[in-house]
Structure formats: structure tokens, C-alpha cells
Write a protein that holds these residues in place. Structure first.
Motif, mmCIF file in Angstrom:
data_model
loop_
_atom_site.group_PDB
_atom_site.id
_atom_site.type_symbol
_atom_site.label_atom_id
_atom_site.label_comp_id
_atom_site.label_asym_id
_atom_site.label_seq_id
_atom_site.Cartn_x
_atom_site.Cartn_y
_atom_site.Cartn_z
ATOM 1 N N GLU A 59 21.509 46.291 40.444
ATOM 2 C CA GLU A 59 22.663 46.621 39.611
ATOM 3 C C GLU A 59 22.286 47.573 38.474
ATOM 4 O O GLU A 59 23.068 48.467 38.127
ATOM 5 N N ILE A 60 21.090 47.402 37.901
ATOM 6 C CA ILE A 60 20.747 48.197 36.731
ATOM 7 C C ILE A 60 20.584 49.676 37.073
ATOM 8 O O ILE A 60 20.695 50.545 36.206
ATOM 9 N N THR A 61 20.347 49.985 38.347
ATOM 10 C CA THR A 61 20.221 51.386 38.765
ATOM 11 C C THR A 61 21.524 51.952 39.343
ATOM 12 O O THR A 61 21.566 53.103 39.747
ATOM 13 N N SER A 62 22.556 51.105 39.368
ATOM 14 C CA SER A 62 23.827 51.551 39.955
ATOM 15 C C SER A 62 24.651 52.349 38.947
ATOM 16 O O SER A 62 24.334 52.415 37.756
ATOM 17 N N ASP A 63 25.727 52.938 39.442
ATOM 18 C CA ASP A 63 26.647 53.697 38.593
ATOM 19 C C ASP A 63 27.912 52.906 38.254
ATOM 20 O O ASP A 63 28.864 53.456 37.704
ATOM 21 N N TYR A 64 27.891 51.634 38.576
ATOM 22 C CA TYR A 64 29.062 50.794 38.312
ATOM 23 C C TYR A 64 29.307 50.723 36.809
ATOM 24 O O TYR A 64 28.406 50.372 36.039
ATOM 25 N N ILE A 65 30.506 51.024 36.384
ATOM 26 C CA ILE A 65 30.804 51.146 34.958
ATOM 27 C C ILE A 65 30.671 49.825 34.213
ATOM 28 O O ILE A 65 30.362 49.791 33.024
ATOM 29 N N PHE A 66 30.880 48.714 34.917
ATOM 30 C CA PHE A 66 30.796 47.403 34.270
ATOM 31 C C PHE A 66 29.516 46.659 34.667
ATOM 32 O O PHE A 66 29.456 45.428 34.625
ATOM 33 N N LYS A 67 28.466 47.406 35.001
ATOM 34 C CA LYS A 67 27.269 46.756 35.532
ATOM 35 C C LYS A 67 26.599 45.818 34.523
ATOM 36 O O LYS A 67 26.052 44.772 34.902
ATOM 37 N N TYR A 68 26.651 46.154 33.239
ATOM 38 C CA TYR A 68 25.992 45.281 32.264
ATOM 39 C C TYR A 68 26.765 43.986 32.040
ATOM 40 O O TYR A 68 26.168 42.966 31.688
ATOM 41 N N ASP A 69 28.066 43.995 32.260
ATOM 42 C CA ASP A 69 28.823 42.745 32.242
ATOM 43 C C ASP A 69 28.375 41.849 33.402
ATOM 44 O O ASP A 69 28.218 40.631 33.240
ATOM 45 N N LEU A 70 28.160 42.466 34.559
ATOM 46 C CA LEU A 70 27.705 41.707 35.724
ATOM 47 C C LEU A 70 26.284 41.184 35.505
ATOM 48 O O LEU A 70 25.990 40.019 35.795
ATOM 49 N N ILE A 71 25.418 42.029 34.954
ATOM 50 C CA ILE A 71 24.044 41.610 34.675
ATOM 51 C C ILE A 71 24.018 40.461 33.680
ATOM 52 O O ILE A 71 23.225 39.517 33.803
ATOM 53 N N ARG A 72 24.909 40.513 32.708
ATOM 54 C CA ARG A 72 24.986 39.435 31.718
ATOM 55 C C ARG A 72 25.275 38.098 32.416
ATOM 56 O O ARG A 72 24.716 37.052 32.046
ATOM 57 N N ASN A 73 26.111 38.118 33.414
ATOM 58 C CA ASN A 73 26.407 36.903 34.180
ATOM 59 C C ASN A 73 25.181 36.432 34.962
ATOM 60 O O ASN A 73 24.931 35.224 35.073
ATOM 61 N N TYR A 74 24.428 37.380 35.492
ATOM 62 C CA TYR A 74 23.202 37.008 36.202
ATOM 63 C C TYR A 74 22.195 36.366 35.249
ATOM 64 O O TYR A 74 21.496 35.410 35.599
ATOM 65 N N VAL A 75 22.090 36.906 34.034
ATOM 66 C CA VAL A 75 21.181 36.331 33.036
ATOM 67 C C VAL A 75 21.607 34.905 32.686
ATOM 68 O O VAL A 75 20.766 34.002 32.557
ATOM 69 N N LEU A 76 22.904 34.707 32.536
ATOM 70 C CA LEU A 76 23.400 33.357 32.258
ATOM 71 C C LEU A 76 23.044 32.412 33.397
ATOM 72 O O LEU A 76 22.688 31.246 33.169
ATOM 73 N N GLU A 77 23.092 32.914 34.621
ATOM 74 C CA GLU A 77 22.715 32.086 35.769
ATOM 75 C C GLU A 77 21.228 31.719 35.695
ATOM 76 O O GLU A 77 20.841 30.580 35.989
ATOM 77 N N LEU A 78 20.383 32.671 35.283
ATOM 78 C CA LEU A 78 18.960 32.370 35.102
ATOM 79 C C LEU A 78 18.763 31.274 34.060
ATOM 80 O O LEU A 78 17.937 30.370 34.222
ATOM 81 N N ILE A 79 19.516 31.379 32.967
ATOM 82 C CA ILE A 79 19.421 30.373 31.905
ATOM 83 C C ILE A 79 19.796 28.994 32.435
ATOM 84 O O ILE A 79 19.137 27.990 32.134
#
Length: 312
Positions: free
Chosen positions: A163-183
Motif C-alpha cells: 500500500e505504501i508504494t501505491s497511488d491510492y489517495i487514501f492509502k495512509y488511512d488504510l495503513i493506519r487501520n493495518y497498524v491498529l490491527e498490529l496493535i
């Protein structure tokens, strides 16, 4: 006045640039703006293959958060605890808890991400990261996990990297959810007693005491001095009777107010003895002791070592 160096993101990127042999700009995440906060993700194998196996992560308080999936034999060293990992580890690092991570074999794999609180917390109504059980004071949040769970977590890191290398405009919102899942993976590995979210008055007093205790630290300058030293100091600040505070802490933690204060003083003393060049007198003063002999006797009673013996 001497200060303890805290590793900033600038320090981190200088270190990563040296390890990867790349310019800082080339490893900085794409599309990340200041108003987003900071986030990045790395492969562990890439960051250690260019350095000697004797290298260690700096023993300091980082100004950023870090979540690591480490695959390989290694150990994590805290001020007063060593955790040996034979296979896989999930490690959560906070700005308040200093540690070493030391690889003990050449074949290291896995991933880690770094982020700031303002990346994770987007508005003041949200819970601070320090309020989450995995990041609360007093924990040693490193867990040895089996291959099955490590594979699950690795899949999550793979999604983050994609995701971090993608061009998706809301990618950091999605990554934030992944981080929460790690937590949440980490919090599920904690004992159930660590996950209590009861809001009754007694637990609130306990929570406020711990927060107040942790606000005294870290000691960053030899001119800095603790303001709250005794159980009565804390009770007065919390506007409760000292016996009430002691009773609630004993019920919740199994330890008295004085014992908890002493434990935290010992932890900080160990950090200052190992991490600074301050003399014992300066450390004694910073920790609120009136006489160096009082500090030396206190430290030896708690650790079986004098401050000088522990430092050497």
C-alpha cells in the motif's frame, strides 16, 4: 548541563541511510505530508545485511513508535530485564521505554514500521497511544510467537508495504487501520489483567497515579530533579488520602505506593547509570535523594549492587 540524547526521526533516517546505502530521500515514503504525521516500513534483512552482526540498536528513548516482527534468534534488553527470543518475536517500542535489540545469528528476517503519534491520532477526541494497553508504562511489550502467528502478521506487513508504494489517495488511512490491527495482535498476547478498561473510581485513581508517576520521567538533564518523591506527595496531588491511594494500588497491582515509586526510581537509576556519564552524585540529586549515601544504600538494597558496581 548534560542532556540524554533521544533518537529522533532524523537520527533514525540517518541510521537507515547508512545501513541501506541509499539517500534519505529515496527511502522516505511517497505522498507523505506533514499534516499526516509520519509512517514508514522496512525489511529487517535489508537493514542488517550491510552492518556487522555485533551492531546493536541504540539503548535510548526513541521519539517515535515502532512495531517489529523479528524472525531469527535475538534478544531484547531493557533496563532491568533480558528477553531471549529463539524463533519469532513481535516487539512494540515506545518513546518512554529504552531497550537494546541484539541479533544473535546472521539469518534475521521480518519487518518493522515506525510512526509518530500524530500519524495515528488524527483529532483530540481520539485516545492517545499511551492510553492503549500495549504502550502503557510498566510493560515489556515483546512477545515470542509461533510460526503460524508470525505468518499472519507477516501478511499484514506485506499489505502495508504494497500500500505504501501505491497511488491510492487514501492509502495512509488504510495503513493506519493495518497498524491498529498490529496493535491488537499485541494486546491479545498480553495477560487479560492488562486489558481491563473498567472506569470505576478506584481504577481511575490507579490510572492517574501511574500517569503522574510517569510524568516525572525521563530525567533528561543533570539539573532536572524529581518533584514528587513520596506516597504523600502523590496522594496530595491526586487529592486523596494516602491510605486510600495505597489501598487501591495494593488491590490493583499487589504493590504499595512506596514500592511502585521505588521500582520506577530503580529503573530510571539503571538507565542513567548505563546511558549517561553523570557521576553518582548528579544521578542521586536528579532522582530526589538528599544525600548520595541514601541513594547508594537504596540502590544496593533494591539491586544487590552499588551504583558504581552496576555501572561497571
Amino acid at each position: 548541563m548534560e542532556k540524554i540524547a533521544h533518537a529522533s526521526l532524523d537520527d533514525f533516517y540517518r541510521e537507515m541511510s547508512a545501513k541501506l546505502g541509499k539517500d534519505i530521500e529515496s527511502i522516505f515514503p511517497k505522498g507523505l505530508h506533514k499534516d499526516i504525521g509520519h509512517f514508514n516500513v522496512f525489511d529487517i534483512a535489508q537493514t542488517i545485511e550491510k552492518v556487522k552482526m555485533t551492531s546493536e540498536m541504540p539503548y535510548n528513548r526513541r521519539k517515535y513508535y515502532k512495531i517489529s516482527l523479528i524472525r531469527g534468534k535475538n534478544r531484547a534488553e531493557y533496563a532491568d530485564k533480558v528477553i531471549s527470543i529463539k524463533q519469532n518475536a513481535l516487539l512494540f517500542a515506545t518513546p518512554k521505554v529504552p531497550y537494546h535489540w541484539i541479533p544473535e545469528e546472521a539469518n534475521q528476517a521480518g519487518s518493522f514500521c515506525v510512526f509518530t503519534e500524530d500519524f495515528f491520532i488524527k483529532n483530540k477526541s481520539q485516545t492517545s497511544l499511551e492510553d492503549l494497553p500495549i504502550f502503557q508504562p510498566g510493560n515489556y511489550p515483546v512477545f515470542e510467537i509461533d510460526d503460524a502467528l508470525a505468518n499472519e502478521i507477516e501478511e499484514l506487513f506485506t499489505k502495508i508495504k504494497k500500500e505504501i508504494t501505491s497511488d491510492y489517495i487514501f492509502k495512509y488511512d488504510l495503513i493506519r487501520n493495518y497498524v491498529l490491527e498490529l496493535i491488537h495482535y499485541g494486546q491479545k498476547l498480553q495477560p487479560a489483567t492488562k486489558l481491563s478498561t473498567s472506569n470505576d473510581a478506584s481504577l481511575r485513581v490507579v490510572s492517574l497515579f501511574i500517569e503522574l508517576l510517569e510524568r516525572q520521567f525521563p530525567i533528561e538533564s543533570s539539573d532536572q530533579r524529581l518533584q514528587l518523591k513520596t506516597a504523600k506527595d502523590y496522594a496530595d496531588r491526586l487529592a486523596v488520602h494516602v491510605n486510600y491511594l495505597n489501598k487501591k494500588l495494593k488491590e490493583s497491582t499487589g504493590k504499595t505506593t512506596t514500592e511502585l515509586i521505588a521500582e520506577r526510581l530503580v529503573q530510571e537509576a539503571k538507565i542513567l547509570l548505563k546511558q549517561t556519564q553523570w557521576n553518582v552524585s548528579e544521578i542521586s540529586y536528579a532522582l530526589g535523594f538528599e544525600e548520595i549515601a541514601h541513594f547508594s544504600n537504596f540502590f544496593k538494597r533494591k539491586t544487590s549492587f552499588t551504583p558504581v558496581e552496576f555501572r561497571s
